[in-house]
Design a protein around this motif. Structure first.
Motif, mmCIF file in Angstrom:
data_model
loop_
_atom_site.group_PDB
_atom_site.id
_atom_site.type_symbol
_atom_site.label_atom_id
_atom_site.label_comp_id
_atom_site.label_asym_id
_atom_site.label_seq_id
_atom_site.Cartn_x
_atom_site.Cartn_y
_atom_site.Cartn_z
ATOM 1 N N ASN A 13 -11.122 23.139 55.118
ATOM 2 C CA ASN A 13 -9.748 23.572 54.861
ATOM 3 C C ASN A 13 -8.934 23.504 56.140
ATOM 4 O OD1 ASN A 13 -10.062 24.371 52.053
ATOM 5 N ND2 ASN A 13 -11.333 26.037 52.839
ATOM 6 N N ASP A 14 -7.782 22.829 56.066
ATOM 7 C CA ASP A 14 -6.848 22.748 57.192
ATOM 8 C C ASP A 14 -7.472 22.110 58.430
ATOM 9 O OD1 ASP A 14 -4.553 24.002 55.945
ATOM 10 O OD2 ASP A 14 -5.747 25.829 55.962
ATOM 11 N N ASN A 236 -7.168 17.512 54.832
ATOM 12 C CA ASN A 236 -8.592 17.185 54.910
ATOM 13 C C ASN A 236 -8.919 15.770 54.451
ATOM 14 O OD1 ASN A 236 -8.888 19.953 55.669
ATOM 15 N ND2 ASN A 236 -8.700 20.426 53.505
#
Length: 258
Positions: A13-14, A236
């Motif tokens: 994530n991120d 991502n």
């Protein structure tokens, strides 16, 4: 041209910063929400995850030597120097060497990109915007922390960074001495030579260089040993841009990276 186009990185994530690690011929990335350092193959396969304690918003990572890296924490403009050789599955930055860059702290628009310049023994650090800055940091990443830390603004050397909407990542190319600068909002990589002159660009827009769709939120940039460019986007996705035959001919004549 793009050789890996928008490969998903499952379970991350991120994803934000990216660096090439020559000793293992792999990549290391950081996440800016979940505090993880992730080791990736050059094809984007997830090999290892390390949980990092003591940081809140990691935005970039650069390899210095062996398994020593420097991290950027955007929330408070801090740099951390970490050794991953004993990290295992997690590490604590409490005892890590660190420094706060007291320039124009501005919410979520602080220092976001970093690259180690081994040739000149310095870190190059990029502040995202309001205002955009390129800084040179000497002394922090030295083998022995005995040298004074020196910080210099490189803005006058790279005047065309003003044309970019923001600065998301930087990557120094040792063989040529060129600096690549990634703008997330402009979806663009610009290449500057040793004197700071802009010499080439790579557009991260749909239809350019074989990309099927514009790269969403490009945040991380690394250069591989064969001059391939690795880009990671915050949703991502993983990209590789490989030199084509035509690009190699141009580079041999002009010493451009892209």
């Amino acid at each position: 041209r793009v050789s890996i186009d928008a490969k998903p990185l499952p379970g991350l994530n991120d994803a934000s910063g990216l660096t090439y690690h020559a000793p293992s011929n792999t990549l290391f990335a950081v996440l800016n929400q979940e505090p993880l350092i992730v080791q990736l193959s050059l094809k984007g396969a997830i090999m290892r995850k390390i949980r990092v304690e003591g940081v809140s918003d990691m935005e970039d990572i650069t390899h210095v030597r062996d398994l020593i890296f420097v991290l950027v924490d955007e929330s408070d403009n801090r740099l951390f120097m970490v050794d991953l050789s004993q990290a295992g599955g997690k590490m604590d930055t409490g005892a890590a060497r660190k420094i706060t860059l007291g320039f124009d702290k501005n919410g979520n628009k602080n220092f976001e990109g970093i690259s180690w310049d081994r040739v000149n023994n310095r870190l190059i650090v990029a502040k995202e915007k309001d205002p955009k800055r390129l800084l040179e940091v000497r002394g922090f990443a030295d083998t022995e922390p005995c040298n004074p830390i020196e910080i210099r603004d490189l803005g006058e050397s790279y005047p065309l960074i003003a044309a970019l909407r923001d600065l998301a990542a930087v990557s120094f190319h040792e063989p040529t001495g060129h600096l690549l600068v990634l703008s997330e909002e402009s979806k663009l990589i610009k290449e500057f030579n040793k004197t700071g002159k802009h010499i080439s660009s790579l557009l991260l827009w749909r239809g350019f260089h074989g990309i099927q769709h514009s790269v969403p939120q490009p945040e991380g940039l690394a250069i591989g040993p064969d001059n391939s460019l690795y880009v990671i986007s915050e949703p991502n996705l993983f990209y590789v841009f490989s030199p084509s035959g035509a690009a190699e001919k141009v580079k041999s004549k002009t010493q451009k990276m892209i």
